[in-house]
Design a protein around this motif. Sequence first.
Motif, short mmCIF file in Angstrom:
data_model
loop_
_atom_site.label_atom_id
_atom_site.label_comp_id
_atom_site.label_asym_id
_atom_site.label_seq_id
_atom_site.Cartn_x
_atom_site.Cartn_y
_atom_site.Cartn_z
N THR A 1 0.85 -1.18 0.00
CA THR A 1 0.00 0.00 0.00
C THR A 1 0.89 1.25 0.00
OG1 THR A 1 -0.18 -0.42 2.39
CG2 THR A 1 -2.07 -0.99 1.03
N PRO A 2 0.39 2.37 -0.49
CA PRO A 2 1.25 3.55 -0.72
C PRO A 2 2.01 4.03 0.51
CG PRO A 2 -0.82 3.82 -1.90
CD PRO A 2 -0.97 2.58 -1.06
N ASP A 3 1.41 3.97 1.70
CA ASP A 3 2.12 4.43 2.89
C ASP A 3 3.34 3.58 3.17
OD1 ASP A 3 0.46 2.26 3.44
OD2 ASP A 3 0.11 2.84 5.52
N LEU A 4 3.24 2.28 2.96
CA LEU A 4 4.39 1.40 3.12
C LEU A 4 5.41 1.61 2.01
CD1 LEU A 4 2.78 -1.98 4.20
CD2 LEU A 4 4.21 -0.50 5.60
N ALA A 5 4.92 1.76 0.80
CA ALA A 5 5.81 1.93 -0.34
C ALA A 5 6.72 3.15 -0.16
CB ALA A 5 5.00 2.06 -1.63
N ALA A 6 6.21 4.17 0.49
CA ALA A 6 7.00 5.39 0.70
C ALA A 6 8.19 5.16 1.61
CB ALA A 6 6.11 6.49 1.27
N THR A 7 8.17 4.06 2.38
CA THR A 7 9.27 3.78 3.32
C THR A 7 10.31 2.83 2.73
OG1 THR A 7 8.34 1.81 4.40
CG2 THR A 7 7.54 3.96 5.16
N ALA A 8 10.10 2.34 1.51
CA ALA A 8 10.97 1.30 0.95
C ALA A 8 12.36 1.85 0.61
CB ALA A 8 10.33 0.70 -0.30
N ARG A 9 13.37 1.05 0.93
CA ARG A 9 14.76 1.41 0.66
C ARG A 9 15.53 0.17 0.23
NH1 ARG A 9 12.26 5.28 1.71
NH2 ARG A 9 12.74 7.05 3.06
N ASP A 10 16.53 0.35 -0.60
CA ASP A 10 17.55 -0.66 -0.88
C ASP A 10 16.96 -2.01 -1.25
OD1 ASP A 10 20.10 -1.74 -1.17
OD2 ASP A 10 20.27 -2.29 0.95
N MET A 11 16.16 -2.04 -2.31
CA MET A 11 15.58 -3.30 -2.79
C MET A 11 16.51 -3.92 -3.83
SD MET A 11 11.77 -3.90 -4.32
CE MET A 11 11.04 -5.53 -4.38
N ARG A 12 16.71 -5.23 -3.73
CA ARG A 12 17.57 -5.89 -4.70
C ARG A 12 17.23 -7.37 -4.81
NH1 ARG A 12 21.92 -8.80 -2.54
NH2 ARG A 12 22.30 -8.51 -0.31
N VAL A 13 17.65 -7.94 -5.91
CA VAL A 13 17.59 -9.38 -6.11
C VAL A 13 18.87 -9.98 -5.53
CG1 VAL A 13 17.48 -11.24 -7.81
CG2 VAL A 13 16.18 -9.12 -8.17
N VAL A 14 18.73 -10.99 -4.70
CA VAL A 14 19.88 -11.59 -4.02
C VAL A 14 20.55 -12.58 -4.97
CG1 VAL A 14 20.65 -12.93 -2.03
CG2 VAL A 14 18.75 -11.31 -1.79
N ARG A 15 21.74 -12.23 -5.42
CA ARG A 15 22.47 -13.04 -6.39
C ARG A 15 23.80 -13.49 -5.82
NH1 ARG A 15 20.37 -12.40 -11.44
NH2 ARG A 15 18.80 -10.75 -11.61
N GLY A 16 24.40 -14.48 -6.49
CA GLY A 16 25.74 -14.92 -6.15
C GLY A 16 25.76 -16.00 -5.10
N GLY A 17 26.87 -16.73 -5.05
CA GLY A 17 27.07 -17.75 -4.04
C GLY A 17 26.00 -18.82 -4.07
N THR A 18 25.51 -19.16 -2.91
CA THR A 18 24.54 -20.24 -2.76
C THR A 18 23.23 -19.96 -3.47
OG1 THR A 18 25.56 -20.72 -0.61
CG2 THR A 18 23.42 -21.72 -1.04
N ALA A 19 22.87 -18.69 -3.61
CA ALA A 19 21.61 -18.35 -4.28
C ALA A 19 21.58 -18.78 -5.74
CB ALA A 19 21.36 -16.84 -4.19
N GLU A 20 22.73 -19.06 -6.32
CA GLU A 20 22.77 -19.47 -7.72
C GLU A 20 22.30 -20.90 -7.94
OE1 GLU A 20 23.31 -17.41 -10.12
OE2 GLU A 20 23.95 -15.71 -8.87
N HIS A 21 22.30 -21.71 -6.88
CA HIS A 21 21.88 -23.11 -7.06
C HIS A 21 20.82 -23.55 -6.06
CE1 HIS A 21 24.24 -24.52 -3.57
NE2 HIS A 21 25.21 -23.72 -3.99
N ALA A 22 20.45 -22.70 -5.12
CA ALA A 22 19.48 -23.11 -4.11
C ALA A 22 18.07 -23.24 -4.66
CB ALA A 22 19.49 -22.11 -2.94
N SER A 23 17.76 -22.55 -5.78
CA SER A 23 16.44 -22.60 -6.40
C SER A 23 16.58 -22.19 -7.86
CB SER A 23 15.48 -21.65 -5.66
OG SER A 23 14.21 -21.59 -6.30
#
Length: 267
Positions: free
Chosen positions: A231-253
């Motif tokens: 919802t917009p009130d929460l969206a206004a607080t969002a910071r530093d969003m990213r896709v977690v890449r590298g290491g174990t994340a490359e083969h865990a799923s």
Amino acid sequence: MTTLRMMTWNIKTGGVDRGRRFRLPAIAEVISAEEPDILTLQELRDFTRDGGRRMAELAGAVGMTAHLAPSRFGMPVAVLVRAPLRITHTASVTWRLHHAAAVAVVRTGSGPLTVISAHLNPFRPYRRMREARWLARRYLNGDRVLLAGDLNGLDPVSDHTEALADQPSMYRRRHLYPDGTVDSRALAGLAEAGLVDLWGKAGGGDGRTVPTTQGGGREFGGMRLDYVLATPDLAATARDMRVVRGGTAEHASDHYPVRVDLRLDVS
């Protein structure tokens, strides 16, 4: 005001492959490294067996408490929280969705927060749109809402030409109208209902969530199928969003996790 970390992840067939390769330790490793306060998980095959033993083991391994929602087609979903956060109310949605949705009301220092872990129809754009609109009508009731998960749809603002060109035609049809144009009605419907795609507010780097380099297959072109909406009130607080890449994340799923920080009081 403190920071609350939200993460969502489709862990692929309950963390176990057909060849019985057991990926749950790798999944727990990635989750523990990111330390989310709220986590939504999808494709939790077999997590309801034996009284939810596998769910309890994973939640214990990462230090969180879980609400697990069953699925008609064997792919449950869950919302997990880390203390001092506490789940006060829960609901499970099965028959209106191809997979499922888990709904948890979480008590935070900033007030109650409704968290929805959703896994929408992967095969038919029209049904995916119907599922998305039903969830919005049912749970957008004026409260603060986070809806996250594998929504299996393309966003209505990006150019998807390259991603779709990389897919075999049998999979490409999952994202197209009969005339061959992109069908993004599911995500558009959620936006029309008032939910904000946090990637547009706080996303950085490569936003594609599928496929991973070692866990993906021919089913995906390089695309973003996993979302955190708010919802917009929460969206206004969002910071530093990213896709977690590298290491174990490359083969865990076959999906990468997505995480975002929100300026909210945890306790």
